[in-house]
Design a protein around this motif. Structure first.
Motif, mmCIF file in Angstrom:
data_model
loop_
_atom_site.group_PDB
_atom_site.id
_atom_site.type_symbol
_atom_site.label_atom_id
_atom_site.label_comp_id
_atom_site.label_asym_id
_atom_site.label_seq_id
_atom_site.Cartn_x
_atom_site.Cartn_y
_atom_site.Cartn_z
ATOM 1 N N ARG A 1 0.823 -1.207 0.000
ATOM 2 C CA ARG A 1 0.000 0.000 0.000
ATOM 3 C C ARG A 1 0.863 1.266 0.000
ATOM 4 N N ASN A 2 1.904 1.293 0.840
ATOM 5 C CA ASN A 2 2.792 2.465 0.888
ATOM 6 C C ASN A 2 3.459 2.709 -0.463
ATOM 7 N N ALA A 3 3.960 1.651 -1.078
ATOM 8 C CA ALA A 3 4.627 1.791 -2.376
ATOM 9 C C ALA A 3 3.643 2.257 -3.442
ATOM 10 N N ALA A 4 2.436 1.734 -3.431
ATOM 11 C CA ALA A 4 1.433 2.100 -4.434
ATOM 12 C C ALA A 4 1.118 3.589 -4.381
ATOM 13 N N LYS A 5 1.027 4.153 -3.187
ATOM 14 C CA LYS A 5 0.734 5.589 -3.047
ATOM 15 C C LYS A 5 1.807 6.422 -3.743
ATOM 16 N N GLY B 1 0.762 6.810 -20.464
ATOM 17 C CA GLY B 1 0.923 5.641 -21.329
ATOM 18 C C GLY B 1 2.078 4.736 -20.951
ATOM 19 N N LYS B 2 2.818 5.099 -19.922
ATOM 20 C CA LYS B 2 3.957 4.282 -19.501
ATOM 21 C C LYS B 2 3.586 3.470 -18.267
ATOM 22 N N LYS B 3 4.414 2.486 -17.979
ATOM 23 C CA LYS B 3 4.179 1.589 -16.854
ATOM 24 C C LYS B 3 5.440 1.492 -15.999
ATOM 25 N N LEU B 4 5.280 0.919 -14.837
ATOM 26 C CA LEU B 4 6.402 0.680 -13.940
ATOM 27 C C LEU B 4 7.184 -0.540 -14.412
ATOM 28 N N SER C 1 -0.554 -7.307 -13.975
ATOM 29 C CA SER C 1 -1.475 -6.438 -13.245
ATOM 30 C C SER C 1 -1.409 -6.788 -11.770
ATOM 31 N N THR C 2 -1.401 -5.755 -10.920
ATOM 32 C CA THR C 2 -1.344 -5.990 -9.481
ATOM 33 C C THR C 2 -2.679 -5.605 -8.846
ATOM 34 N N ASP C 3 -2.859 -5.981 -7.600
ATOM 35 C CA ASP C 3 -4.090 -5.651 -6.884
ATOM 36 C C ASP C 3 -4.148 -4.183 -6.472
ATOM 37 N N LYS C 4 -3.099 -3.416 -6.761
ATOM 38 C CA LYS C 4 -3.068 -1.979 -6.450
ATOM 39 C C LYS C 4 -3.323 -1.140 -7.702
ATOM 40 N N GLU C 5 -3.811 -1.778 -8.766
ATOM 41 C CA GLU C 5 -4.145 -1.111 -10.026
ATOM 42 C C GLU C 5 -2.932 -0.449 -10.668
ATOM 43 N N ILE C 6 -1.786 -1.074 -10.512
ATOM 44 C CA ILE C 6 -0.554 -0.636 -11.164
ATOM 45 C C ILE C 6 -0.044 -1.810 -11.986
#
Length: 100
Positions: A7-11, A24-27, A56-61
């Motif tokens: 959660r912290n990283a996703a923020k 249009g870019k991704k991690l 796809s991750t559960d953090k929508e990233i």
């Protein structure tokens, strides 16, 4: 291939990915150095290439992982505020629980 983001990283990551210059870019998770049975990891903002998998991750990233790097499978991205603020990337599924 799979990837976990806390959660912290996703923020923090969403703030960066939402910038106009990253549209249009991704991690991307990269291996900066590998030796023995573990690796050291880094992050980049990129577009997928031919030899990549987008997870796809559960953090929508969505995360880009290179198919030819087995030490990327199961990587975990965290963001810590103490003792130093910053990303910590490990791969517990490959026996990597942090830098040494």
């Amino acid at each position: 291939m799979n990837c976990k983001i806390t959660r912290n990283a996703a923020k923090v990551l969403k703030l960066e990915l939402d910038k106009p210059e990253n549209e249009g870019k991704k991690l991307r998770v990269v291996i900066t150095h590998a030796h023995g049975d573990h690796a050291h990891y880094g992050l980049d903002i990129d577009t997928p290439k031919e030899n990549d998998t987008v997870v796809s991750t559960d953090k929508e990233i969505d995360v880009i992982l290179a198919n030819d790097q087995p030490l990327l499978n199961g990587v975990k991205i965290d963001y810590l505020y103490f003792p130093e603020e910053g990303f910590v990337i490990t791969n517990p599924s490959q026996g990597n629980h942090g830098d040494h």
